[in-house]
Design a protein around this motif. Structure first.
Motif, PDB file in Angstrom:
ATOM      1  N   LEU A  66       0.826  -1.209   0.000  1.00  0.00           N
ATOM      2  CA  LEU A  66       0.000   0.000   0.000  1.00  0.00           C
ATOM      3  C   LEU A  66       0.857   1.254   0.000  1.00  0.00           C
ATOM      4  O   LEU A  66       0.512   2.253  -0.632  1.00  0.00           O
ATOM      5  N   THR A  67       1.997   1.214   0.678  1.00  0.00           N
ATOM      6  CA  THR A  67       2.908   2.369   0.658  1.00  0.00           C
ATOM      7  C   THR A  67       3.360   2.672  -0.764  1.00  0.00           C
ATOM      8  O   THR A  67       3.390   3.833  -1.197  1.00  0.00           O
ATOM      9  N   LEU A  68       3.704   1.635  -1.512  1.00  0.00           N
ATOM     10  CA  LEU A  68       4.146   1.824  -2.893  1.00  0.00           C
ATOM     11  C   LEU A  68       3.005   2.337  -3.763  1.00  0.00           C
ATOM     12  O   LEU A  68       3.203   3.211  -4.622  1.00  0.00           O
ATOM     13  N   LEU A  69       1.797   1.807  -3.538  1.00  0.00           N
ATOM     14  CA  LEU A  69       0.644   2.289  -4.304  1.00  0.00           C
ATOM     15  C   LEU A  69       0.380   3.761  -4.002  1.00  0.00           C
ATOM     16  O   LEU A  69       0.085   4.546  -4.910  1.00  0.00           O
ATOM     17  N   GLU A  70       0.492   4.147  -2.747  1.00  0.00           N
ATOM     18  CA  GLU A  70       0.278   5.543  -2.377  1.00  0.00           C
ATOM     19  C   GLU A  70       1.348   6.441  -2.995  1.00  0.00           C
ATOM     20  O   GLU A  70       1.064   7.590  -3.369  1.00  0.00           O
ATOM     21  N   ALA A  71       2.566   5.935  -3.116  1.00  0.00           N
ATOM     22  CA  ALA A  71       3.615   6.710  -3.780  1.00  0.00           C
ATOM     23  C   ALA A  71       3.277   6.922  -5.248  1.00  0.00           C
ATOM     24  O   ALA A  71       3.490   8.011  -5.797  1.00  0.00           O
ATOM     25  N   ALA A  72       2.741   5.873  -5.900  1.00  0.00           N
ATOM     26  CA  ALA A  72       2.333   6.016  -7.296  1.00  0.00           C
ATOM     27  C   ALA A  72       1.207   7.034  -7.426  1.00  0.00           C
ATOM     28  O   ALA A  72       1.196   7.858  -8.342  1.00  0.00           O
ATOM     29  N   ALA A  73       0.244   6.990  -6.506  1.00  0.00           N
ATOM     30  CA  ALA A  73      -0.862   7.941  -6.543  1.00  0.00           C
ATOM     31  C   ALA A  73      -0.366   9.365  -6.331  1.00  0.00           C
ATOM     32  O   ALA A  73      -0.825  10.304  -6.988  1.00  0.00           O
ATOM     33  N   THR A  78      -2.783   6.564 -11.939  1.00  0.00           N
ATOM     34  CA  THR A  78      -4.064   5.932 -11.627  1.00  0.00           C
ATOM     35  C   THR A  78      -3.813   4.662 -10.835  1.00  0.00           C
ATOM     36  O   THR A  78      -2.939   3.863 -11.179  1.00  0.00           O
ATOM     37  N   THR A  79      -4.582   4.471  -9.762  1.00  0.00           N
ATOM     38  CA  THR A  79      -4.472   3.259  -8.965  1.00  0.00           C
ATOM     39  C   THR A  79      -5.834   2.583  -8.858  1.00  0.00           C
ATOM     40  O   THR A  79      -6.873   3.229  -8.916  1.00  0.00           O
ATOM     41  N   VAL A  80      -5.802   1.261  -8.708  1.00  0.00           N
ATOM     42  CA  VAL A  80      -7.013   0.446  -8.625  1.00  0.00           C
ATOM     43  C   VAL A  80      -6.914  -0.392  -7.352  1.00  0.00           C
ATOM     44  O   VAL A  80      -6.046  -1.233  -7.237  1.00  0.00           O
ATOM     45  N   ASN A  81      -7.729  -0.065  -6.394  1.00  0.00           N
ATOM     46  CA  ASN A  81      -8.658   1.030  -6.189  1.00  0.00           C
ATOM     47  C   ASN A  81      -7.884   2.317  -5.890  1.00  0.00           C
ATOM     48  O   ASN A  81      -6.662   2.319  -5.863  1.00  0.00           O
ATOM     49  N   ASP A  82      -8.645   3.396  -5.636  1.00  0.00           N
ATOM     50  CA  ASP A  82      -8.018   4.628  -5.194  1.00  0.00           C
ATOM     51  C   ASP A  82      -7.242   4.371  -3.900  1.00  0.00           C
ATOM     52  O   ASP A  82      -7.732   3.712  -2.980  1.00  0.00           O
ATOM     53  N   ALA A  83      -6.011   4.842  -3.830  1.00  0.00           N
ATOM     54  CA  ALA A  83      -5.135   4.537  -2.694  1.00  0.00           C
ATOM     55  C   ALA A  83      -5.725   5.019  -1.377  1.00  0.00           C
ATOM     56  O   ALA A  83      -5.629   4.337  -0.347  1.00  0.00           O
ATOM     57  N   ARG A  84      -6.354   6.193  -1.368  1.00  0.00           N
ATOM     58  CA  ARG A  84      -6.947   6.693  -0.123  1.00  0.00           C
ATOM     59  C   ARG A  84      -8.115   5.823   0.309  1.00  0.00           C
ATOM     60  O   ARG A  84      -8.335   5.597   1.501  1.00  0.00           O
ATOM     61  N   SER A  85      -8.860   5.314  -0.658  1.00  0.00           N
ATOM     62  CA  SER A  85      -9.994   4.458  -0.346  1.00  0.00           C
ATOM     63  C   SER A  85      -9.526   3.133   0.255  1.00  0.00           C
ATOM     64  O   SER A  85     -10.151   2.599   1.172  1.00  0.00           O
ATOM     65  N   ILE A  86      -8.428   2.594  -0.275  1.00  0.00           N
ATOM     66  CA  ILE A  86      -7.888   1.350   0.275  1.00  0.00           C
ATOM     67  C   ILE A  86      -7.456   1.559   1.721  1.00  0.00           C
ATOM     68  O   ILE A  86      -7.749   0.750   2.605  1.00  0.00           O
ATOM     69  N   GLY A 260     -10.627  -8.100 -15.113  1.00  0.00           N
ATOM     70  CA  GLY A 260      -9.737  -7.539 -16.115  1.00  0.00           C
ATOM     71  C   GLY A 260     -10.368  -6.370 -16.851  1.00  0.00           C
ATOM     72  O   GLY A 260      -9.730  -5.328 -17.056  1.00  0.00           O
ATOM     73  N   ARG A 261     -11.625  -6.530 -17.273  1.00  0.00           N
ATOM     74  CA  ARG A 261     -12.309  -5.426 -17.963  1.00  0.00           C
ATOM     75  C   ARG A 261     -12.485  -4.227 -17.035  1.00  0.00           C
ATOM     76  O   ARG A 261     -12.355  -3.066 -17.457  1.00  0.00           O
ATOM     77  N   ALA A 262     -12.774  -4.495 -15.748  1.00  0.00           N
ATOM     78  CA  ALA A 262     -12.933  -3.393 -14.799  1.00  0.00           C
ATOM     79  C   ALA A 262     -11.618  -2.640 -14.612  1.00  0.00           C
ATOM     80  O   ALA A 262     -11.599  -1.403 -14.563  1.00  0.00           O
ATOM     81  N   VAL A 263     -10.509  -3.366 -14.516  1.00  0.00           N
ATOM     82  CA  VAL A 263      -9.198  -2.728 -14.369  1.00  0.00           C
ATOM     83  C   VAL A 263      -8.889  -1.853 -15.576  1.00  0.00           C
ATOM     84  O   VAL A 263      -8.432  -0.706 -15.436  1.00  0.00           O
ATOM     85  N   LEU A 264      -9.148  -2.364 -16.775  1.00  0.00           N
ATOM     86  CA  LEU A 264      -8.880  -1.577 -17.982  1.00  0.00           C
ATOM     87  C   LEU A 264      -9.761  -0.333 -18.037  1.00  0.00           C
ATOM     88  O   LEU A 264      -9.296   0.750 -18.418  1.00  0.00           O
ATOM     89  N   GLY A 265     -11.023  -0.478 -17.641  1.00  0.00           N
ATOM     90  CA  GLY A 265     -11.906   0.682 -17.638  1.00  0.00           C
ATOM     91  C   GLY A 265     -11.439   1.749 -16.672  1.00  0.00           C
ATOM     92  O   GLY A 265     -11.448   2.952 -16.995  1.00  0.00           O
ATOM     93  N   LEU A 266     -11.012   1.341 -15.491  1.00  0.00           N
ATOM     94  CA  LEU A 266     -10.515   2.297 -14.511  1.00  0.00           C
ATOM     95  C   LEU A 266      -9.199   2.917 -14.969  1.00  0.00           C
ATOM     96  O   LEU A 266      -8.933   4.095 -14.703  1.00  0.00           O
ATOM     97  N   ALA A 267      -8.364   2.142 -15.652  1.00  0.00           N
ATOM     98  CA  ALA A 267      -7.106   2.684 -16.179  1.00  0.00           C
ATOM     99  C   ALA A 267      -7.374   3.791 -17.187  1.00  0.00           C
ATOM    100  O   ALA A 267      -6.619   4.762 -17.291  1.00  0.00           O
TER     101      ALA A 267
END
Length: 308
Positions: A66-73, A78-86, A260-267
Motif C-alpha cells: 500500500l505504501t508503494l501504491l500511495e507513492a504512485a498515486a 491511476t491506482t485500482v482502487n483509489d489509494a486513499r480508499s484502500i 480484467g475489464r474493470a481494471v482496464l476501464g478504470l485505467a
C-alpha cells in the motif's frame, strides 16, 4: 495498455490476481508484476517514470504494497482502487468511523492500542468480537463471551498493534459476501470465521434488494470500485462487519475477465467511486441506484474481450 500489479508473497500462487494477469496478457496488454515484500525498491525510480497506465494492488493488510501504491498515486498515477480508499478500509478502526458516519449499518466499534485496555469495555457490550485493526482473511478474530475469557486471551493479543472490539451480532453461523466488480454485485453465502464448519461450502445465493442497496452504498461511502462486503443477517437486519479492497471474487462467473475489464476501464477513466466519495454525501434516506446483477453468457464475454 501497460499495467503494474503489486502482488504480495502471500498471493504469489493465488488464482486472484494471477488469473487476471493471464487474462490481460492474453488480450495483448503488458503486465509488470512487482513483489513489494521481496524486492529492494528504489522508490523514486519505481514510480516516477510514469510508464504504467494503472497500478493494481493485491497485498495483505499491513504489508508494504500500500505504501508503494500511495507513492504512485502521489506521483499522479491511476491506482485500482483509489489509494486513499484502500487505506480507509484496511484500517478497520478508521473503516468503522467512516462507515458509521456514512450511514452504513455497522456495529459500535471500540479501538485500543494495547490489549489490556479492553478491560475497560462495558459488561453490557459482551459478547464481543475482537480482531486486529489491520487483520485480513479472518486472521486472529476472536469471540469473547465474558470478561473472564478476555483475561485468558490477553497474552495472545499482545503481539498485535491496534485492536478493535465490537458487540457480537447474533446470526445463523453464515454470512453473506457481496462482490462488486464492473458495476455489478454478486452474492455468496459462506461459513462465518467465528463458526467454522467444514461442511459449509461457499455458494452463490440470490441478492436481496436490501443487501444490494447496502453493498452499493459501501462503494459510495468508501470510494471503492472493486471490493467485497461481509454482511451478517442479524435480528435487527443486515449488518456490515467487514469491507475488503480487491477480494478473491470466488463464485463470480467469469471472474478473471470481469475483473480484467474493470481494471482496464478504470485505467482509462479513473475511479468514479473515489470521485463521488470526495463530494459531499447526499442526505440520508435518498434512494440508492443499485447495479443490476447480470449473467454474462460466453458470447457476451467474447464480445467484451473483442472490444478491448
Amino acid at each position: 495498455m501497460r499495467l503494474c500489479f503489486l502482488v504480495e508473497e502471500h498471493y504469489r500462487h493465488d488464482g486472484m490476481p494471477n488469473e487476471v494477469i493471464r487474462q490481460l496478457t492474453a488480450w495483448g496488454h503488458q503486465v509488470d508484476v512487482v513483489r513489494p515484500g521481496g524486492s529492494l525498491l528504489r522508490m523514486g525510480e519505481v514510480v516516477a517514470s510514469g510508464t504504467h497506465d494503472a497500478w493494481v494492488l493485491k497485498t495483505v493488510s499491513g504489508g508494504p504494497g500500500l505504501t508503494l501504491l500511495e507513492a504512485a498515486a502521489a506521483a499522479g498515477m491511476t491506482t485500482v482502487n483509489d489509494a486513499r480508499s484502500i487505506r480507509g478500509v484496511r484500517d478497520k478502526a478508521l473503516a468503522a468511523a467512516i462507515g458509521r458516519s456514512g450511514g452504513l449499518p455497522m456495529p459500535p466499534t471500540y479501538a485500543v492500542a494495547r490489549p489490556e485496555l479492553l478491560r475497560e469495555m462495558p459488561a453490557a457490550e459482551y459478547p464481543l468480537v475482537v480482531k486486529p485493526a489491520d487483520g485480513s482473511s479472518g486472521r486472529a478474530v476472536h469471540l469473547v463471551s465474558a470478561p473472564g475469557e478476555l483475561e485468558a486471551l490477553l497474552p495472545e493479543l499482545a503481539g498485535e498493534h491496534m485492536l478493535i472490539a465490537q458487540p457480537y451480532v447474533a446470526n445463523s453461523g453464515t454470512d453473506i459476501k457481496v462482490y462488486a466488480v464492473g458495476g455489478e454485485l454478486f452474492a455468496t453465502e459462506r461459513c462465518s470465521p467465528l463458526h467454522p464448519d467444514p461442511a459449509v461450502r461457499e455458494r452463490r445465493v440470490p441478492l436481496s434488494a436490501e443487501v444490494a442497496a447496502i453493498a452499493a452504498q459501501v462503494g459510495a461511502v468508501y470510494g471503492l470500485d472493486l471490493y467485497g462486503v461481509d454482511v451478517l443477517l442479524g435480528p435487527d437486519g443486515p449488518v456490515v462487519v467487514d469491507v475488503n479492497d480487491f477480494p478473491s471474487f470466488r463464485q463470480v462467473p467469469d471472474a478473471a475477465a470481469r475483473v480484467g475489464r474493470a481494471v482496464l476501464g478504470l485505467a482509462r477513466t479513473g475511479s468514479p467511486a473515489a470521485s463521488a466519495a470526495a463530494r459531499p454525501a447526499p442526505a440520508r434516506g435518498l434512494p440508492l441506484s443499485i447495479p443490476a446483477q447480470a449473467s454474462a453468457t460466453p458470447a457476451a464475454a467474447r464480445a467484451g474481450e473483442a472490444a478491448l
